[in-house]
Design a protein around this motif. Structure first.
Motif, short mmCIF file in Angstrom:
data_model
loop_
_atom_site.label_atom_id
_atom_site.label_comp_id
_atom_site.label_asym_id
_atom_site.label_seq_id
_atom_site.Cartn_x
_atom_site.Cartn_y
_atom_site.Cartn_z
N ASP A 1 25.13 -58.29 77.33
CA ASP A 1 24.63 -57.49 78.44
C ASP A 1 23.13 -57.82 78.53
O ASP A 1 22.33 -57.40 77.71
N GLU A 2 22.79 -58.62 79.54
CA GLU A 2 21.43 -59.15 79.61
C GLU A 2 20.38 -58.05 79.77
O GLU A 2 19.26 -58.17 79.29
N ILE A 3 20.75 -57.00 80.49
CA ILE A 3 19.79 -55.92 80.71
C ILE A 3 19.42 -55.28 79.37
O ILE A 3 18.25 -55.03 79.08
N ALA A 4 20.44 -55.07 78.55
CA ALA A 4 20.17 -54.48 77.23
C ALA A 4 19.24 -55.37 76.42
O ALA A 4 18.33 -54.89 75.75
N VAL A 5 19.45 -56.69 76.52
CA VAL A 5 18.58 -57.63 75.80
C VAL A 5 17.14 -57.50 76.31
O VAL A 5 16.19 -57.39 75.52
N THR A 6 16.98 -57.48 77.65
CA THR A 6 15.64 -57.37 78.21
C THR A 6 14.97 -56.06 77.82
O THR A 6 13.77 -56.03 77.53
N LEU A 7 15.76 -55.01 77.78
CA LEU A 7 15.17 -53.71 77.48
C LEU A 7 14.64 -53.63 76.04
O LEU A 7 13.83 -52.76 75.73
N ASN B 1 12.59 -55.60 75.13
CA ASN B 1 11.19 -56.00 75.36
C ASN B 1 10.42 -54.99 76.21
O ASN B 1 9.38 -55.32 76.78
N GLU B 2 10.96 -53.82 76.29
CA GLU B 2 10.37 -52.74 77.08
C GLU B 2 8.85 -52.62 76.92
O GLU B 2 8.10 -52.53 77.89
#
Ligand code: SF4
Lengths: 473, 197
Positions: B174-180, B182-183
């Motif tokens: 889940d790419e969004i979870a990966v990006t998050l 780096n919040e």
């Protein structure tokens, strides 16, 4: 001295949030445009995971693809209605500003972004729509994304992207009288094919590009995707800055001058290098007409439809033959002998005020051929109002054109504006794919001037042969 | 998103270049607000005539391809619109792998994000597979880990894919979870740029 850089590299570097070897760069997104067709599943994704829109104020939504252009509020199609309603609910729930069907700012997403001054040099701009490349005309890095990416941007205001290669498309010389930005971009794609830009971001440079107005630059950048490039841009200059002055979302007073200095500094440095360069001579470009089922299947109006036998490989011969069959054309037929049934002036490629003015110049005092159904669909409500203030609606209606409300309309025929099977349309839009304007419909892409001329004659004709075209409005 | 590691399946050959997303899923089907159920509309105008009857001339309607899960086509596959409905339709119809000499950029990304493996082979390799699949029922095994496409006797082709895309597909991220994860970096960027909330 620092290494000279292209505008593409400068914008990229300014937006890197996070970098890690072996992974795409995480880029910050300055402006996210939304429309009703490619967003519902993204909002649904947010809801399912309990996520929010990180920056609703950097997000802007409108309705364009589905909207009726005849009577605003008669939407027969329940599924379309539901899609528009869903956008409205999603925008309310997540706090995203929306120019809906009743809003004075409503219009095609790629027309209203620039009009409102949301589109500015140096910004990263995305939208779930491949013609987002249009905004590159301002020196913004603007590209289309899929719905999963829409969801990603809504949730994080960032997007993972591998650094693109850079491609310079250098247009030398000057475009002749009666030859337009549309002819230029069609000629570029005809020469280099529908995928020469794949994997690249294009920068258009050269004398002919510098001489284009902002609206003409938008026409060129709009069709970058038809060359395979997700984004195509033009370094900002005085033309860009003057266009932006006074627009609603652009700073004013001293802040404007400061912004303008920053924008100028974004332009590609002298001596910067690109991964690839192609050149084209503007002097040689003639008015273009597409004959086939992709935008590279395009010829000057003075020439003949190609012969499959002239292709080298058997699958290329098949492709040409299939396109001819679909289009109902014969090999070697002169394109200006081809009769048309419909004319569509509109779409995010050619529905701005200057496009409508140029078409109106051609038809003023003349009549649409009685076998032709012709319509003008302004790109936004603002364009429509401005055109009416200048009396263009009267010119069009007197000549026999229908004058419609703003939307995507016959560009993709998702609403009721459909070309019937087997009928032929001269269209100022950007895609001549099979079925694009209706199942079995035959699309020929042309400039607004060429579309207007075809409407009068009932077949394609070199607009330069029609007198009066040089009248300056 | 479902991970994909090795996939074996029947090949459907579509020997056309520049297959655009308007063909993959015509616009009249883009009005739905769900992600599911688009498979029935895949290549709709090629598969069905104006009355909604199957066109015999379109090979996908041939029963022998009913169970196909690997689609192979000419270059520049998926050009045109950014509509993710195209990969949704392909996946929903039952294809897990698409092979072509080249793909349009947006489409390629959209595939990876939906767990469809896009495989780039050379023009000659693609044509060889297409020719064989047109003549007989052809099964291929596509191994993402080893980056190989093989059949029983003849083919053994390797393909390139970026490490990132490979990992995404292998793991079904889940790419969004990966990006998050780096919040903090996103917030730091916003502060640096004075993007005021
Ligand atoms: S006008 Fe046509 S190309 Fe432009 S956004 Fe609308 S549908 Fe897409």
């Amino acid at each position: 001295m620092t290494q000279p850089k292209t505008i593409i590299e400068k914008i990229w570097e300014n937006h890197i949030v996070h970098q890690e070897p072996g992974k795409p760069d995480l880029l910050y997104i300055d402006l996210h445009l939304i429309h009703e067709v490619t967003s519902p599943q993204a909002f649904e994704g947010l809801r399912m995971k309990g996520r929010k829109v990180r920056r609703p104020e950097l997000t802007f939504a409108t309705m364009d693809h589905n909207v009726p252009t005849k009577q605003r509020h008669i939407i027969k199609d329940e599924v379309s209605k539901k899609q528009m309603h869903t956008l409205k609910e999603n925008c309310e729930e997540f706090g995203v500003p929306l120019a809906d069907i009743d809003h004075p700012d409503q219009g095609i997403v790629h027309v209203i972004g620039p009009e409102l001054g949301l589109t500015q040099p140096g910004k990263t701009i995305v939208c779930g729509d491949s013609h987002t490349s249009t905004h590159g005309a301002f020196g913004a890095l603007a590209f289309g994304i899929g719905t999963s990416e829409v969801e990603h941007v809504l949730s994080t205001q960032t997007l993972g992207q591998a650094a693109p290669k850079t491609l310079e498309v250098k247009v030398n010389g000057k475009l002749g009288t009666g030859v337009t930005a549309k002819d230029l971009i069609l000629a570029i794609i005809a020469k280099h094919g529908v995928r020469f830009g794949t994997g690249y971001v294009i920068e258009y440079t050269g004398e002919a590009v510098r001489n284009l107005s902002m609206e003409e630059r938008m026409t060129v950048c709009n069709m970058s995707i038809e060359a395979g490039a997700r984004a195509g841009l033009i370094s900002p200059d005085d033309t860009t800055i003057e266009y932006l002055r006074g627009r609603r979302h652009v700073p004013d007073g001293e802040a404007f001058d400061e912004a303008a200095d920053k924008w100028r500094a974004l332009a590609t440095d002298e001596g910067a290098s690109y991964d690839a360069t192609v050149e084209i001579d503007a002097n040689e470009v003639e008015p273009q007409v597409t004959w086939g089922t992709n935008p590279s299947m395009c010829i000057p109006v003075s020439s003949n439809v190609p012969d499959p036998a002239s292709q080298e490989k058997d699958y290329e011969q098949d492709a040409v033959q299939r396109a001819l069959d679909y289009m109902g054309l014969k090999a070697n037929q002169p394109i200006d002998s081809v009769k048309i049934d419909y004319v569509f002036i509109g779409s995010c490629t050619n529905s701005r005020l200057s496009d409508l003015k140029k078409a109106a110049d051609v038809i003023q005092g003349r009549k649409v051929d009685d076998k032709v159904t012709a319509l003008v669909v302004p790109g936004s409500r603002t364009v429509k109002e401005q055109a009416e203030a200048e009396g263009l609606d009267v010119i069009f209606k007197t000549a026999g054109f229908e004058w419609r409300e703003a939307g995507c309309s016959m560009c993709l025929a998702m609403n009721d504006d459909i070309v019937p099977p087997g009928e032929r349309c001269a269209s100022t839009s950007n895609r001549n794919f099979e079925g694009r304007q209706g199942n079995g419909a035959r699309t020929h892409l042309v400039s607004p001037e060429m579309a207007a001329a075809a409407a009068l004659e009932g077949h394609f004709v070199d607009v330069r042969k029609i007198t009066n075209t040089t009248v300056n409005r | 998103m479902e991970p994909i590691r090795v996939h074996s399946g029947l090949v459907y050959p579509l020997n056309r270049s520049n297959v655009d997303t308007d063909q993959i899923i015509p616009k009249q089907f883009l009005k739905r607000i769900e992600r599911q159920g688009f498979g029935q509309f895949l290549f709709y105008n090629w598969r069905f005539d104006e009355e909604g009857e199957k066109r015999d001339s379109f090979t996908m309607n041939d029963e022998k391809y009913n169970d196909a899960s690997i689609l192979i086509a000419g270059d520049n596959f998926g050009c045109g619109s950014s509509r993710e409905h195209a990969p949704w339709a392909i996946l929903d119809y039952g294809f897990k792998v698409i092979i072509a000499p080249s793909f349009a950029d947006i489409f390629y990304n959209n595939c990876v994000k939906n767990g469809i493996l896009p495989v780039k082979l050379t023009e000659d390799e693609t044509q060889a597979i297409i020719k064989k699949a047109e003549q007989q029922k052809l099964h291929l095994t596509v191994d993402l880990e080893k980056q190989l496409v093989v059949d029983e006797d003849e083919f053994n082709f390797s393909f390139d894919i970026s490490d990132y895309h490979k990992q995404m597909l292998l793991n079904g991220w889940d790419e969004i979870a990966v990006t998050l994860t780096n919040e903090e970096k996103i917030t730091a960027y916003e502060e640096r740029q004075q993007i005021i909330g």
